[in-house]
Scaffold this motif. Structure first.
Motif, PDB file in Angstrom:
ATOM      1  N   GLN A  46       0.821  -1.007   0.157  1.00 27.61           N
ATOM      2  CA  GLN A  46       0.044   0.534   0.221  1.00 27.61           C
ATOM      3  C   GLN A  46       0.413   0.995  -0.014  1.00 27.61           C
ATOM      4  N   ASP A  47       0.136   2.282  -0.698  1.00 28.47           N
ATOM      5  CA  ASP A  47       0.874   3.482  -1.158  1.00 28.47           C
ATOM      6  C   ASP A  47      -0.328   4.453  -0.377  1.00 28.47           C
ATOM      7  N   LEU A  48      -0.334   5.796  -1.180  1.00 27.21           N
ATOM      8  CA  LEU A  48      -1.099   6.430  -0.589  1.00 27.21           C
ATOM      9  C   LEU A  48      -2.403   6.656  -1.231  1.00 27.21           C
ATOM     10  N   GLY A  49      -2.124   5.629  -2.389  1.00 32.23           N
ATOM     11  CA  GLY A  49      -3.368   5.408  -3.459  1.00 32.23           C
ATOM     12  C   GLY A  49      -3.431   6.616  -4.627  1.00 32.23           C
ATOM     13  N   ARG A  50      -5.021   6.359  -5.111  1.00 32.88           N
ATOM     14  CA  ARG A  50      -5.037   6.554  -6.291  1.00 32.88           C
ATOM     15  C   ARG A  50      -5.870   7.631  -6.955  1.00 32.88           C
ATOM     16  N   ALA A  51      -5.821   8.807  -5.822  1.00 34.42           N
ATOM     17  CA  ALA A  51      -7.050   9.485  -5.729  1.00 34.42           C
ATOM     18  C   ALA A  51      -7.695  10.311  -7.615  1.00 34.42           C
ATOM     19  N   GLU A  52      -5.926  10.062  -8.467  1.00 32.64           N
ATOM     20  CA  GLU A  52      -6.442  11.499  -9.128  1.00 32.64           C
ATOM     21  C   GLU A  52      -7.535   9.491 -10.265  1.00 32.64           C
ATOM     22  N   ALA A  53      -7.718   8.397  -9.545  1.00 35.78           N
ATOM     23  CA  ALA A  53      -8.136   7.638 -10.755  1.00 35.78           C
ATOM     24  C   ALA A  53      -9.608   7.542 -10.141  1.00 35.78           C
ATOM     25  N   THR A  54     -10.097   7.779  -9.118  1.00 31.42           N
ATOM     26  CA  THR A  54     -11.359   8.208  -9.034  1.00 31.42           C
ATOM     27  C   THR A  54     -12.555   9.103  -9.817  1.00 31.42           C
ATOM     28  N   VAL A  55     -11.320  10.077 -10.756  1.00 31.74           N
ATOM     29  CA  VAL A  55     -12.614   9.989 -11.291  1.00 31.74           C
ATOM     30  C   VAL A  55     -12.794   9.779 -12.536  1.00 31.74           C
ATOM     31  N   ILE A  56     -11.847   8.441 -12.292  1.00 28.99           N
ATOM     32  CA  ILE A  56     -12.623   7.221 -14.731  1.00 28.99           C
ATOM     33  C   ILE A  56     -12.942   6.077 -13.547  1.00 28.99           C
ATOM     34  N   GLY A  57     -13.463   6.282 -12.030  1.00 30.65           N
ATOM     35  CA  GLY A  57     -14.430   5.453 -11.405  1.00 30.65           C
ATOM     36  C   GLY A  57     -13.273   4.353 -11.502  1.00 30.65           C
TER      37      GLY A  57
END
Lengths: 213, 302
Positions: free
Chosen positions: B18-29
């Protein structure tokens, strides 16, 4: 008059919209007016999210909404058209036809003639909720979800329910009515510039496999 | 990846990257994913790198034990409630530990909540900008197993230790309330909930009266959003949770308390307390400053 807004937690503000057209216009306006936030959509909501709590986020959203008030419908949105080839042989095709009071052939024709728009994404990566736009040969909203969801809907299943259509990007549980299937890959992390085939606002057309548009 | 092997996994249970995750990818679902307890993650990475990046990987241990064997000179840090054994003797958490070739590091999860193991120089391939393992979408990262290799360019960064903080299970979560009323709303807002199940995708709560609306139109969700089903079951969405949902939403846990959700275990009882966004932003900033102050450099236990 600008739409209603409220907080969802301390990092996100919800904008309530009346319909799909207003949603697309508001989402496009907010995405261009507010840097360093993410704009996502629900069917009748637009969500603006920041990476950390910002107590001025709602004020900034309201200011941006005022700035474009009155010109929502005039703004251009991403209307790229995605075409998906379908083999119409879904397990629920006959049931869907019966509920709608037409033949299976009528359902297939109406599904292809319908112009669809990606209202929102996110049930699973690559899952787009497609809403009908323009004229409809059939009233898709008559169809509810299945009374009991399937534990495993195959990847590529093309389905309808609750006034919408969708393609299942992977095998997953699902309660929509299956009318066909496609070989189209809906989500691929190797396609780095566009992992999800469907982006919010895109228009979608379904064609019968092997027949083109 | 051509980087040298820093360590090999000799044993692992419920350990993901785990790292801090993919916040930017939330806009593509795509769900944000990433570390479930972000403060512990941040401390672990800060202990092995002077300037950690959002993609710096860690091992998130949710239960059981992980055993690593060092294959190069490097440093490790364990943060969270765990028993640590290095070269056969007890070693502290919350401290940078020097590793020599063939040193064996054993980390046994004690809980509550996730335990993080960071390794100086370790890098992982990124999927959609993140090394994190999305356990629900089965996307990115990896569930570690015996024989796996952790690669990178190790170094002895000597970055120190930090003042230990208590990891007591929470009894109260602060929430920004969402609008909407139903017959049972007052009891949901002010009563106690039982924690029934916990997972990275969501923490389920029971023991509250029924009365939620049925499934409505799908709406966008955030990590920490609290949905209530018509039967009165509450669901606090976690980092791997879906980005959309159709149940009634009574509010969302404030950012400063999100880590606390990862500490909950079945059988715990929890109450919600309403705060406003100004207060939520203030306590978040305060917690972030306290976190930065808690790191003491340099200090290495070899």
């Amino acid at each position: 008059m600008i739409p209603n807004t409220h907080w969802l937690g301390d990092c996100a503000v919800i904008v309530e919209v009346a319909d799909g057209d207003e949603r697309e216009a508001v989402a496009a306006a907010l995405a261009s007016a507010l840097p360093a936030v993410w704009v996502r959509r629900g069917l009748r909501e637009v969500l603006v999210e920041s990476l950390r709590p910002r107590s001025d986020l709602r004020e900034r959203v309201i200011e941006a909404l005022h700035a474009v008030d009155g010109s929502f419908s005039a703004r251009s949105v991403d209307a790229a058209i995605v075409t998906i080839e379908v083999e119409y042989s879904g397990a629920d095709l006959a049931d869907v036809a019966a509920v709608l009071g037409v033949s299976s052939g009528d359902v297939v024709r109406a599904h292809q003639q319908q112009e669809w728009r990606v209202a929102m994404v996110g049930f699973a990566p690559g899952f787009g909720y497609l809403e009908p736009v323009g004229t409809s040969a059939l009233d898709w909203s008559v169809l509810a979800r299945r009374s009991s969801p399937r534990p495993a809907v195959p990847a590529g299943s093309v389905a309808v329910a609750a006034g919408m259509s969708a393609v299942y990007p992977q095998q997953m549980p699902g309660g929509w009515h299956l009318i066909g299937s496609t070989h189209q890959v809906m989500f691929d992390v190797e396609v780095t510039d566009r992992p999800a085939l469907l982006a919010p606002g895109n228009r979608v057309r379904f064609t019968r496999l092997g027949q083109g548009l | 990846m051509n980087a040298p092997v820093l360590a090999t996994v000799e044993q692992a249970t419920l350990a993901t990257v785990q790292d801090l995750g993919r916040a930017e990818a939330t806009v593509i679902g795509v769900p944000r994913a990433g570390a479930w307890h972000r403060q512990r993650y941040g401390l672990a990475t800060a202990l092995v790198a002077p300037d950690p990046e959002p993609t710096t990987p860690t091992i998130e241990l949710l239960a059981g034990t992980i055993v690593l064997r060092a294959r190069a000179v490097t440093a490790a840090a364990v943060v969270g409630p765990a028993a640590v054994i290095l070269r056969g003797t007890d070693a502290p958490t919350d401290t940078t530990l020097a590793l020599a070739v063939d040193d064996v590091l054993t980390v046994r999860h004690e809980g509550p909540g996730p335990v993080y193991v960071a390794l100086a120089g370790w890098r992982e391939p990124l999927v959609l900008g993140s090394a994190s393992t999305d356990t629900f979408s089965r996307l990115g990262g990896r569930l570690l197993a015996a024989g796996d290799e952790l690669c990178g360019h190790g170094d002895m960064t000597e970055v120190g230790s930090f003042a230990r903080v208590s990891w007591a299970r929470p009894v109260r979560l602060r929430v920004i309330p969402s609008p909407g009323m139903s017959a049972a709303r007052v009891e949901w807002d002010t009563g106690e909930w039982d924690v029934t199940t916990t997972a990275r995708s969501g923490t389920r709560l029971g023991g509250a009266p029924a009365g939620g609306d049925g499934m409505g139109p799908s709406r966008p969700m955030v990590v920490g959003a609290i949905q209530v089903t018509p039967a009165g079951e509450g669901i606090i969405l976690g980092p791997d949770g879906g980005l959309t949902g159709g149940y009634a939403v009574i509010g969302a846990v404030i950012s400063a308390d999100l880590d606390d959700v990862s500490l909950l275990a079945p059988g715990d009882r929890i109450a919600l307390a309403h705060v406003d966004v100004d207060e939520a932003a203030r306590v978040y900033d305060e917690a972030e400053r306290a976190l930065r102050r808690s790191i003491v450099r340099p200090h290495v236990i070899g």
